[in-house]
Every structure is written in C-alpha cells, then in structure tokens.
Design a protein around this motif. Sequence first.
Motif, short mmCIF file in Angstrom:
data_model
loop_
_atom_site.label_atom_id
_atom_site.label_comp_id
_atom_site.label_asym_id
_atom_site.label_seq_id
_atom_site.Cartn_x
_atom_site.Cartn_y
_atom_site.Cartn_z
N VAL A 1 10.22 16.65 -6.10
CA VAL A 1 8.93 16.72 -5.41
C VAL A 1 8.00 17.70 -6.09
N GLY A 2 8.50 18.90 -6.39
CA GLY A 2 7.67 19.89 -7.05
C GLY A 2 8.35 21.24 -7.12
N LYS A 3 7.56 22.27 -7.42
CA LYS A 3 8.06 23.64 -7.50
C LYS A 3 7.22 24.52 -6.59
N VAL A 4 7.88 25.52 -5.99
CA VAL A 4 7.19 26.44 -5.09
C VAL A 4 6.22 27.29 -5.89
N SER B 1 10.99 27.80 -7.26
CA SER B 1 12.16 27.08 -6.74
C SER B 1 11.90 25.58 -6.72
N GLU B 2 12.92 24.80 -7.05
CA GLU B 2 12.81 23.35 -7.06
C GLU B 2 12.81 22.80 -5.63
N VAL B 3 11.91 21.84 -5.39
CA VAL B 3 11.85 21.15 -4.10
C VAL B 3 12.13 19.68 -4.34
N VAL B 4 13.13 19.14 -3.63
CA VAL B 4 13.52 17.74 -3.79
C VAL B 4 13.69 17.10 -2.42
N THR B 5 13.76 15.78 -2.40
CA THR B 5 13.99 15.09 -1.13
C THR B 5 15.40 15.42 -0.63
N SER B 6 15.51 15.57 0.66
CA SER B 6 16.79 15.96 1.26
C SER B 6 17.72 14.77 1.48
N THR C 1 0.84 -1.19 0.00
CA THR C 1 0.00 0.00 0.00
C THR C 1 0.88 1.23 0.00
N VAL C 2 0.62 2.13 -0.95
CA VAL C 2 1.39 3.36 -1.08
C VAL C 2 0.59 4.52 -0.49
N GLN C 3 1.16 5.20 0.49
CA GLN C 3 0.53 6.41 1.03
C GLN C 3 1.00 7.59 0.20
N LEU C 4 0.06 8.29 -0.41
CA LEU C 4 0.38 9.38 -1.32
C LEU C 4 0.75 10.66 -0.58
N LEU C 5 1.47 11.52 -1.28
CA LEU C 5 1.82 12.81 -0.68
C LEU C 5 0.58 13.64 -0.38
N SER C 6 -0.49 13.38 -1.12
CA SER C 6 -1.73 14.13 -0.93
C SER C 6 -2.56 13.61 0.25
N SER C 7 -2.06 12.62 0.96
CA SER C 7 -2.78 12.08 2.12
C SER C 7 -2.88 13.14 3.22
N MET C 8 -4.02 13.12 3.92
CA MET C 8 -4.25 14.08 5.01
C MET C 8 -3.76 13.56 6.35
N ASP C 9 -3.08 12.43 6.36
CA ASP C 9 -2.54 11.87 7.59
C ASP C 9 -1.50 12.84 8.18
N PRO C 10 -1.69 13.33 9.42
CA PRO C 10 -0.73 14.27 10.00
C PRO C 10 0.66 13.68 10.22
N LYS C 11 0.75 12.35 10.25
CA LYS C 11 2.05 11.70 10.42
C LYS C 11 2.78 11.50 9.09
N ASN C 12 2.14 11.88 8.01
CA ASN C 12 2.73 11.69 6.68
C ASN C 12 3.67 12.86 6.40
N ARG C 13 4.94 12.72 6.84
CA ARG C 13 5.90 13.79 6.69
C ARG C 13 7.06 13.31 5.82
N ILE C 14 7.51 14.18 4.92
CA ILE C 14 8.61 13.87 4.02
C ILE C 14 9.67 14.96 4.17
N SER C 15 10.91 14.55 4.42
CA SER C 15 12.01 15.50 4.55
C SER C 15 12.43 15.99 3.17
N VAL C 16 12.36 17.33 2.97
CA VAL C 16 12.68 17.91 1.66
C VAL C 16 13.61 19.11 1.83
N GLY C 17 14.11 19.56 0.71
CA GLY C 17 14.98 20.72 0.71
C GLY C 17 14.74 21.59 -0.51
N ILE C 18 14.93 22.91 -0.32
CA ILE C 18 14.84 23.85 -1.44
C ILE C 18 16.26 24.34 -1.69
N TYR C 19 16.73 24.12 -2.91
CA TYR C 19 18.14 24.39 -3.22
C TYR C 19 18.32 25.53 -4.21
#
Length: 291
Positions: free
Chosen positions: A240-243, A223-228, A170-188
């Motif tokens: 991940v996406g763009k600001v 700005s580009e957003v990617v996983t850290s 089962t894949v939990q999507l980034l669009s999930s509303m689960d408050p524990k669904n956190r992904i470490s990212v960085g803006i470079y």
Amino acid sequence: MPQFFLNKRLIVLLVSIIILVALIGFSVRDREKLSWPEQFLKDTTGFIQNIFDKPVQLTAGFFENVKDLENTYQENKRLKTRLDEYVDLKTKVQDLEKENTELRDVLGKKESLRDFSPIQATVIARNPDMWHEKVIINRGKIHGVKKNMAVITAKGLVGKIKTVTQFTSTVQLLSSMDPKNRISVGIYSEKTPIYGFIEGFDQKERLLMMKKIPYDVKIKKGSEVVTSGLGGVFPKGLPVGKVEKVESDQYGLTQVAYIKPEAVMYDLNHLMVVKRTITTVDPTESGGGDL
C-alpha cells in the motif's frame, strides 16, 4: 582639277596610315611613363567603368542576396518539418518506453503472485472532474471481475472494484474522498502487527490516512503498510505504501498515520484486478469485505 583632289586624298590617306602605324609602334613599346593622351584616355575609361561598376555590383549582389534568402527560407522550412517529425517521433518513443516498462513490471508482478491470480486490464476512461475518485477499465463480469476486488499496479494497491458491467468495471481509487472507502491494512515493522483501516486521503499532501491507531502505539517513519487480508476479499500482503508521519487526532485519543502510496495515482494506464484464490470470509456477510 579633279585629278589634283584625288591625289590629295591619297596623300592624306597614306599620311594617316603612317601616323597610325607610328602610334601603334609607340604604344606597344615598353615604357615607364605613358603619354598624356594615353593617360587621359585610361583615366577617362577607368572613371566611366568605376561609375557603372558599383551599381552593377549592387544590383548583382541584391539578386544574389534574394536568392540566398529564398534558399535559406526553403532550408528552414525543411528543417522545421524534420524537427516536427523528430518531436513526434521522440514523443512516440517515450510513450513506447513507458508502456514497455509498465508491461515488464506487470509481467514481473504476475510471476510473483502466489495466493491470487491477476486479471490484466487497461484504463479506458477517466473523468477530469473525478480524477482522484475513479477510473474505468476494459474488464467486466465475463472476464471474472467482481465487486470489491483489489486493483493494483506493479508498484502496489490503487483501489478496488466499485461497480461491474459485462465488459467494463469502475475502479474506486484509494485517493477517493468517499467515507465508505475503507481498506483493511497492517503495519508489520514491529514485532506485533498494527492493524487499521485506510480512511481518507489528504489531497494537499497526497497522503493516505490510516486512522484510529491506539495513542500509545509507536510507529516508525518508513514502516511498510500492506493489506491485512482480514477482510476476506483482498489477499494479504499487497503493498500500500510507507508511513510518512504520525500525528494525534483532533481529540488526542488516537493517532493518524499518513502514508505515501507506493503506486502513482495520477498516472494510471495498465492495471491488474486481483482475484483471491481462497476467500475466508463472505463479503456479503462481513458488510463488504475490505470496505
């Protein structure tokens, strides 16, 4: 007496023949005007023909129209059948073209991988009631899939593995509303990277939310957003996406960056589970890696 009547009949017959021959000769002669008996006969014949000609023509035209209508109906039926076949064929071609494009993109992405190896997967189920929450793929433990692994498309990150069975995950999507669904990212985009977590999804605008950014940090739109890669599970640099925009939080102490995802969340078919080559942090010790 009988002989007299016999001769009289013969005389009448001869006179009749003579008159008939005379009439025939008179009628075949070239004349500019017809005699009144001929005119009467032709007018009578023409009048009678005109009376019967119109009904005959109408009847013949009716049956001809009925036949044409039947031919038109049959032809229309055949054309509708062929049109249905064309629509079905067009739909199949569009699906094949889309699948071909996706597979080509996946192949191109696979060739560009460096510090992780992909496990190709296909979406086999998606609950309409939880469309933005999760999907199920046809890869599990026997394929090397583990909990918290990143899941991507050729465009970018879409989520992470939530649960795993022997043959599916089962894949939990980034669009999930689960408050524990956190992904470490960085803006470079700046000289100094800006780190944070994806914590939430704005369903109305379909934008990811990167929260708890210091209030004095300036972030440019686009700005580009990617996983850290700092969580120890996700590789560094997955798109991940763009600001899209940056706003202050409700207290004015930090900022929230709204990020437009690179991947299309609502239309997922072919995915890749990312197996990181080098793990720097034990997920069980770090509280779930990039969670």
